[in-house]
Design a protein around this motif. Structure first.
Motif, mmCIF file in Angstrom:
data_model
loop_
_atom_site.group_PDB
_atom_site.id
_atom_site.type_symbol
_atom_site.label_atom_id
_atom_site.label_comp_id
_atom_site.label_asym_id
_atom_site.label_seq_id
_atom_site.Cartn_x
_atom_site.Cartn_y
_atom_site.Cartn_z
ATOM 1 N N GLU A 220 -47.780 14.819 42.442
ATOM 2 C CA GLU A 220 -48.960 14.983 43.286
ATOM 3 C C GLU A 220 -49.212 16.472 43.527
ATOM 4 O OE1 GLU A 220 -50.291 13.797 47.814
ATOM 5 O OE2 GLU A 220 -49.007 12.414 46.683
ATOM 6 N N ILE A 221 -50.395 16.911 43.111
ATOM 7 C CA ILE A 221 -50.800 18.304 43.245
ATOM 8 C C ILE A 221 -52.128 18.344 43.989
ATOM 9 C CG2 ILE A 221 -51.357 20.447 42.017
ATOM 10 C CD1 ILE A 221 -49.850 19.210 39.583
ATOM 11 N N ASP A 222 -52.123 18.928 45.168
ATOM 12 C CA ASP A 222 -53.345 19.022 45.985
ATOM 13 C C ASP A 222 -53.998 17.651 46.180
ATOM 14 O OD1 ASP A 222 -53.041 21.773 46.259
ATOM 15 O OD2 ASP A 222 -54.174 22.187 44.423
ATOM 16 N N GLY A 223 -53.158 16.635 46.399
ATOM 17 C CA GLY A 223 -53.680 15.301 46.671
ATOM 18 C C GLY A 223 -54.021 14.474 45.457
ATOM 19 N N VAL A 224 -53.886 15.037 44.260
ATOM 20 C CA VAL A 224 -54.189 14.314 43.015
ATOM 21 C C VAL A 224 -52.879 14.006 42.300
ATOM 22 C CG1 VAL A 224 -55.396 14.382 40.805
ATOM 23 C CG2 VAL A 224 -56.396 15.503 42.809
ATOM 24 N N ARG A 225 -52.717 12.759 41.864
ATOM 25 C CA ARG A 225 -51.485 12.349 41.194
ATOM 26 C C ARG A 225 -51.663 12.348 39.682
ATOM 27 N NH1 ARG A 225 -48.639 7.446 44.677
ATOM 28 N NH2 ARG A 225 -48.835 8.426 46.749
ATOM 29 N N PHE A 226 -50.662 12.917 39.001
ATOM 30 C CA PHE A 226 -50.648 12.981 37.549
ATOM 31 C C PHE A 226 -49.395 12.275 37.033
ATOM 32 C CE2 PHE A 226 -52.938 16.664 39.077
ATOM 33 C CZ PHE A 226 -54.027 16.788 38.216
ATOM 34 N N ARG A 294 -45.740 7.553 28.793
ATOM 35 C CA ARG A 294 -47.148 7.185 28.581
ATOM 36 C C ARG A 294 -47.299 5.671 28.472
ATOM 37 N NH1 ARG A 294 -50.462 11.405 27.642
ATOM 38 N NH2 ARG A 294 -49.561 13.372 26.875
ATOM 39 N N ALA A 295 -46.376 5.042 27.752
ATOM 40 C CA ALA A 295 -46.436 3.588 27.584
ATOM 41 C C ALA A 295 -46.210 2.899 28.937
ATOM 42 C CB ALA A 295 -45.392 3.136 26.568
ATOM 43 N N TYR A 296 -45.286 3.417 29.734
ATOM 44 C CA TYR A 296 -45.021 2.827 31.049
ATOM 45 C C TYR A 296 -46.257 2.892 31.928
ATOM 46 C CZ TYR A 296 -43.357 2.383 35.836
ATOM 47 O OH TYR A 296 -43.221 1.993 37.142
ATOM 48 N N PHE A 297 -46.871 4.048 32.013
ATOM 49 C CA PHE A 297 -48.040 4.188 32.889
ATOM 50 C C PHE A 297 -49.238 3.410 32.356
ATOM 51 C CE2 PHE A 297 -45.652 8.000 34.321
ATOM 52 C CZ PHE A 297 -45.584 7.662 35.666
ATOM 53 N N ALA A 298 -49.343 3.288 31.031
ATOM 54 C CA ALA A 298 -50.423 2.476 30.459
ATOM 55 C C ALA A 298 -50.238 1.008 30.853
ATOM 56 C CB ALA A 298 -50.447 2.626 28.954
ATOM 57 N N LYS A 299 -48.988 0.545 30.790
ATOM 58 C CA LYS A 299 -48.697 -0.835 31.179
ATOM 59 C C LYS A 299 -48.978 -1.075 32.646
ATOM 60 C CE LYS A 299 -44.921 -4.220 31.227
ATOM 61 N NZ LYS A 299 -43.484 -4.453 30.919
ATOM 62 N N GLU A 300 -48.682 -0.076 33.469
ATOM 63 C CA GLU A 300 -48.896 -0.183 34.911
ATOM 64 C C GLU A 300 -50.352 0.087 35.312
ATOM 65 O OE1 GLU A 300 -46.510 -1.019 37.303
ATOM 66 O OE2 GLU A 300 -45.341 -1.553 35.526
ATOM 67 N N GLY A 301 -51.181 0.447 34.326
ATOM 68 C CA GLY A 301 -52.584 0.760 34.618
ATOM 69 C C GLY A 301 -52.756 2.031 35.402
ATOM 70 N N ARG A 302 -51.842 3.002 35.187
ATOM 71 C CA ARG A 302 -51.872 4.236 35.960
ATOM 72 C C ARG A 302 -51.968 5.458 35.056
ATOM 73 N NH1 ARG A 302 -46.458 2.607 38.940
ATOM 74 N NH2 ARG A 302 -46.402 4.734 39.726
ATOM 75 N N GLN A 303 -52.726 5.334 33.985
ATOM 76 C CA GLN A 303 -52.904 6.487 33.094
ATOM 77 C C GLN A 303 -53.744 7.555 33.754
ATOM 78 O OE1 GLN A 303 -54.327 4.132 29.597
ATOM 79 N NE2 GLN A 303 -52.801 5.318 28.482
#
Length: 303
Positions: A220-226, A294-303
């Motif tokens: 989380e950077i300045d309120g935005v999550r990457f 990348r695959a984990y976040f794609a599966k979780e819908g958090r790309q």
């Protein structure tokens, strides 16, 4: 004893006080604080938490004090009373109640968990807390044990999960995603030379450290999550100083974060820490870690 004002008060006398270590502010802790907050609404008082600056039992804290204070504020607590355990450890339960809760805090209500103990040698228990409160006309509430999967939610259970690397299960018990918040420090820039720039942070002194290895995280950077991928460990392939730190590669992010405070939230563990024969072999595996993240976040819908 330090008094930390977290939010403006209502201005009336007295406090509704939540008692506990609250070292992780997990779902059990949150229920105690919520009970104190509800009572403060009924009585028209402010809500306070009374904690120690470090664990009375010597166990590593799940969150450092700074982050616990931020969690309390988010839960609507007005005041944090931070005590030095060394100064109070020899005080009897009765003196603690009279001198701290009654005389110093003017408590109108006190709330604690079912296994709360206080006073020298932890001699005071919830039964005594209720009896002392009744004598003084103070409301006393004791929250029952919360269980998940047949076992109590506790800080010791969460610490064990983190130390085993099971951050996903720890997150269930915490009620939020475990995180490290800290300043980005200058490292050896080895990640950048491998084509994978990283941000480096250290764990707070006296805090529990998750098992060494690679984790899928969000930064989380300045309120935005990457989305990001992080390594907890000593970097055995490229470093020999033995220091355990957190090194995070933020996916699809390019910016100078040195000196900035960022928050890394742990979602799941990827693999254990491994020593490789060369930096080139390390780079190949880390590229695989990035692809897996990348695959984990794609599966979780958090790309």
């Amino acid at each position: 004893m330090d008094f930390v004002q977290l939010a403006p008060g209502v201005g009336s006398e007295g406090l509704s006080v939540a008692l506990g270590t609250f070292d992780g502010v997990h779902i059990g802790h949150r229920r105690i604080i919520a009970a104190a907050k509800n009572q403060s609404t009924v009585q028209g008082t402010d809500t306070a938490v009374l904690i120690f600056s470090s664990s009375p039992h010597g166990a590593g804290c799940i969150l450092p004090l700074r982050d616990r204070l931020a969690e309390f504020k988010a839960l609507g607590v007005n005041l944090a009373v931070v005590c030095d355990f060394a100064e109070l450890k020899n005080q009897s339960p009765e003196d603690f109640f009279d001198e701290i809760l009654v005389d110093t805090l003017d408590a109108k209500a006190v709330f604690a968990g079912y296994n709360y103990h206080f006073g020298a040698g932890a001699a005071g228990d919830t039964a005594l807390l209720c009896r002392l409160s009744a004598v003084c006309g103070i409301v006393c509430g004791i929250t029952p044990c919360i269980e998940i999967d047949g076992a109590p939610v506790s800080s010791s259970r969460i610490r064990a999960l983190l130390e085993a690397g099971d951050v996903a299960e720890a997150n269930r018990l915490l009620g939020y995603t475990y995180y490290l918040r800290g300043e980005v420090l200058h490292g050896k820039r080895l990640g950048r030379t491998l084509g994978m720039p990283t941000v480096n942070q250290t764990f707070g002194a006296g805090c529990v450290i998750p098992a060494r290895g690679v984790y899928y995280t969000e930064t989380e950077i300045d309120g935005v999550r990457f989305p990001s991928v992080s390594n907890v460990g000593v970097r055995p392939t490229v470093s020999s100083d033995g220091a355990v730190d957190l090194e995070t590669h933020i996916l699809d992010y390019d910016g100078d974060l040195y000196g900035k405070t960022v928050t890394v939230r742990f979602a799941a563990r990827g693999r254990a820490e491994t020593k490789f024969e060369s930096a080139e072999a390390l780079r190949d595996v880390v590229m695989g870690d990035i692809a897996a993240a990348r695959a984990y976040f794609a599966k979780e819908g958090r790309q």
